[in-house]
Design a protein around this motif. Structure first.
Motif, PDB file in Angstrom:
ATOM      1  N   GLY A 158       0.820  -1.209   0.000  1.00 31.47           N
ATOM      2  CA  GLY A 158       0.000   0.000   0.000  1.00 31.47           C
ATOM      3  C   GLY A 158       0.851   1.254   0.000  1.00 31.47           C
ATOM      4  N   ASP A 159       0.195   2.380  -0.219  1.00 33.25           N
ATOM      5  CA  ASP A 159       0.890   3.670  -0.302  1.00 33.25           C
ATOM      6  C   ASP A 159       0.791   4.488   0.977  1.00 33.25           C
ATOM      7  OD1 ASP A 159      -1.985   3.975  -1.047  1.00 33.25           O
ATOM      8  OD2 ASP A 159      -1.454   6.103  -1.119  1.00 33.25           O
ATOM      9  N   ASN A 163      -2.634   3.917   7.211  1.00 34.56           N
ATOM     10  CA  ASN A 163      -3.657   2.916   6.899  1.00 34.56           C
ATOM     11  C   ASN A 163      -3.080   1.576   6.462  1.00 34.56           C
ATOM     12  OD1 ASN A 163      -5.750   4.619   7.503  1.00 34.56           O
ATOM     13  ND2 ASN A 163      -6.245   5.118   5.392  1.00 34.56           N
ATOM     14  N   ASP A 164      -1.890   1.594   5.896  1.00 34.41           N
ATOM     15  CA  ASP A 164      -1.334   0.381   5.292  1.00 34.41           C
ATOM     16  C   ASP A 164      -0.099  -0.148   6.026  1.00 34.41           C
ATOM     17  OD1 ASP A 164      -3.291   0.622   3.292  1.00 34.41           O
ATOM     18  OD2 ASP A 164      -1.993   1.871   2.056  1.00 34.41           O
ATOM     19  N   VAL A 165       0.970   0.610   5.962  1.00 35.59           N
ATOM     20  CA  VAL A 165       2.264   0.105   6.432  1.00 35.59           C
ATOM     21  C   VAL A 165       2.281  -0.159   7.931  1.00 35.59           C
ATOM     22  CG1 VAL A 165       4.740   0.548   6.563  1.00 35.59           C
ATOM     23  CG2 VAL A 165       3.461   1.244   4.524  1.00 35.59           C
ATOM     24  N   PHE A 166       1.927   0.841   8.726  1.00 36.58           N
ATOM     25  CA  PHE A 166       2.039   0.695  10.184  1.00 36.58           C
ATOM     26  C   PHE A 166       1.103  -0.382  10.747  1.00 36.58           C
ATOM     27  CE2 PHE A 166       3.350   5.453  10.296  1.00 36.58           C
ATOM     28  CZ  PHE A 166       4.639   5.117   9.911  1.00 36.58           C
ATOM     29  N   HIS A 177       5.869  -0.752   0.831  1.00 33.70           N
ATOM     30  CA  HIS A 177       5.342   0.603   0.662  1.00 33.70           C
ATOM     31  C   HIS A 177       5.598   1.048  -0.767  1.00 33.70           C
ATOM     32  CE1 HIS A 177       5.627   5.140   1.176  1.00 33.70           C
ATOM     33  NE2 HIS A 177       4.382   4.831   1.444  1.00 33.70           N
ATOM     34  N   ILE A 178       4.527   1.334  -1.509  1.00 42.68           N
ATOM     35  CA  ILE A 178       4.689   1.764  -2.884  1.00 42.68           C
ATOM     36  C   ILE A 178       4.724   3.282  -2.948  1.00 42.68           C
ATOM     37  CG2 ILE A 178       2.195   1.606  -3.402  1.00 42.68           C
ATOM     38  CD1 ILE A 178       3.222   0.670  -6.277  1.00 42.68           C
ATOM     39  N   ARG A 179       5.743   3.783  -3.590  1.00 36.34           N
ATOM     40  CA  ARG A 179       5.979   5.226  -3.631  1.00 36.34           C
ATOM     41  C   ARG A 179       5.350   5.827  -4.878  1.00 36.34           C
ATOM     42  NH1 ARG A 179      11.870   6.719  -1.362  1.00 36.34           N
ATOM     43  NH2 ARG A 179      11.030   8.707  -2.078  1.00 36.34           N
ATOM     44  N   ARG A 180       4.012   5.911  -4.849  1.00 41.70           N
ATOM     45  CA  ARG A 180       3.303   6.658  -5.880  1.00 41.70           C
ATOM     46  C   ARG A 180       2.021   7.214  -5.286  1.00 41.70           C
ATOM     47  NH1 ARG A 180       2.336   1.847 -10.143  1.00 41.70           N
ATOM     48  NH2 ARG A 180       0.740   0.597  -9.113  1.00 41.70           N
ATOM     49  N   GLY A 181       1.467   8.210  -5.961  1.00 38.85           N
ATOM     50  CA  GLY A 181       0.355   8.937  -5.375  1.00 38.85           C
ATOM     51  C   GLY A 181       0.868   9.917  -4.334  1.00 38.85           C
ATOM     52  N   ALA A 195      11.507   2.512   8.235  1.00 44.43           N
ATOM     53  CA  ALA A 195      11.787   1.474   9.236  1.00 44.43           C
ATOM     54  C   ALA A 195      10.683   0.420   9.288  1.00 44.43           C
ATOM     55  CB  ALA A 195      11.955   2.119  10.611  1.00 44.43           C
ATOM     56  N   ALA A 196       9.443   0.828   9.034  1.00 45.70           N
ATOM     57  CA  ALA A 196       8.306  -0.098   9.149  1.00 45.70           C
ATOM     58  C   ALA A 196       8.121  -0.964   7.907  1.00 45.70           C
ATOM     59  CB  ALA A 196       7.025   0.681   9.424  1.00 45.70           C
ATOM     60  N   ALA A 197       8.589  -0.499   6.768  1.00 41.40           N
ATOM     61  CA  ALA A 197       8.376  -1.234   5.523  1.00 41.40           C
ATOM     62  C   ALA A 197       9.518  -2.218   5.273  1.00 41.40           C
ATOM     63  CB  ALA A 197       8.259  -0.259   4.355  1.00 41.40           C
ATOM     64  N   ASP A 198       9.153  -3.446   4.931  1.00 48.13           N
ATOM     65  CA  ASP A 198      10.172  -4.422   4.552  1.00 48.13           C
ATOM     66  C   ASP A 198      10.785  -4.067   3.206  1.00 48.13           C
ATOM     67  OD1 ASP A 198      10.009  -6.784   6.601  1.00 48.13           O
ATOM     68  OD2 ASP A 198       7.926  -6.286   6.153  1.00 48.13           O
ATOM     69  N   TRP A 199       9.943  -3.479   2.341  1.00 48.45           N
ATOM     70  CA  TRP A 199      10.423  -3.059   1.025  1.00 48.45           C
ATOM     71  C   TRP A 199       9.804  -1.718   0.665  1.00 48.45           C
ATOM     72  CZ3 TRP A 199       8.202  -7.963   1.755  1.00 48.45           C
ATOM     73  CH2 TRP A 199       9.114  -9.039   1.759  1.00 48.45           C
ATOM     74  N   SER A 200      10.569  -0.915  -0.054  1.00 50.58           N
ATOM     75  CA  SER A 200      10.064   0.319  -0.646  1.00 50.58           C
ATOM     76  C   SER A 200      10.148   0.132  -2.155  1.00 50.58           C
ATOM     77  CB  SER A 200      10.913   1.520  -0.210  1.00 50.58           C
ATOM     78  OG  SER A 200      10.475   2.703  -0.859  1.00 50.58           O
TER      79      SER A 200
END
Length: 213
Positions: A158-159, A163-166, A177-181, A195-200
């Motif tokens: 999610g972005d 609402n998504d990552v945490f 974490h998708i870096r768009r929008g 720190a919370a996202a396994d991948w960006s």
């Protein structure tokens, strides 16, 4: 090993251009004005709906949503609203044996519209259909039940940090974490998000290499 990938909807699978443009037209304000206000509330970490209430203080967003629907100017989704990487990525993941789920904070109508697109997904469901919305922990309990896999074998994409990552991470899921929008780009370098996202990621296509790690 990753068994299931669960996708947010807005600004993960679908562009929000039409959504906000339709609200601007309904409120009879320039589309750029509302877009700018959405950007402003994003930078403050406030809910997107606050942009509507800046224009119409005290506005009942739910009531206005129903009025739009009654006037035939309500929600709409079609192929043009999907990001170009959606179909190839979802289809490619399923080809690798990954269970693909779409689950985001949307209305019942949005759920029906998404299913009508016949996405390559095992399940498409919305918060309104579940009766619970992100970031509520119950939403992610539902996600894990639908996943059919252990939390560490399930990735939520999610972005939106709040609402998504945490909350996904708090529920034990792995996170991308998708870096768009607006949310994805503005908060992409925030230390807590990193720190919370396994991948960006910048594109959904990157998920294929992630499941092969």
């Amino acid at each position: 090993m990753i068994q299931t990938i669960v996708f947010d909807v807005g600004e993960t699978l679908t562009r929000d251009d039409r959504y906000w443009a339709s609200w601007a037209d309904w409120l009879d304000v320039p589309r750029h004005t509302l877009s700018a206000l959405v950007g402003a509330v994003v930078t403050q970490g406030r809910d997107n709906a606050e942009a509507l209430r800046i224009l119409r203080p005290g506005m009942d967003v739910g009531a206005e949503y129903r009025a739009r629907e009654a006037a035939g100017r309500g929600e709409h989704l079609d192929e043009a609203d999907l990001y170009p990487d959606v179909r190839p990525t979802l289809g490619g993941l399923r080809g690798l044996g990954i269970r693909v789920i779409v689950a985001g904070n949307q209305t019942e109508k949005a759920g029906a519209l998404l299913r009508a697109l016949d996405l390559p997904a095992d399940l498409v469901v919305t918060s309104a259909e579940w009766g619970v919305a992100k970031p509520d922990r119950e939403f992610f309990r539902r996600v894990l039940k639908a996943s059919g896999a252990a939390p560490h074998e399930t990735v939520y994409v999610g972005d939106h940090p709040v609402n998504d990552v945490f909350p996904a991470r708090a529920a034990g899921l792995r996170t991308a974490h998708i870096r768009r929008g607006p949310w994805g780009n503005w908060w992409g370098n925030d230390p807590d998000v990193v720190a919370a996202a396994d991948w960006s990621i910048h594109s959904l296509t990157e998920l294929t290499s992630i499941v092969n790690e």
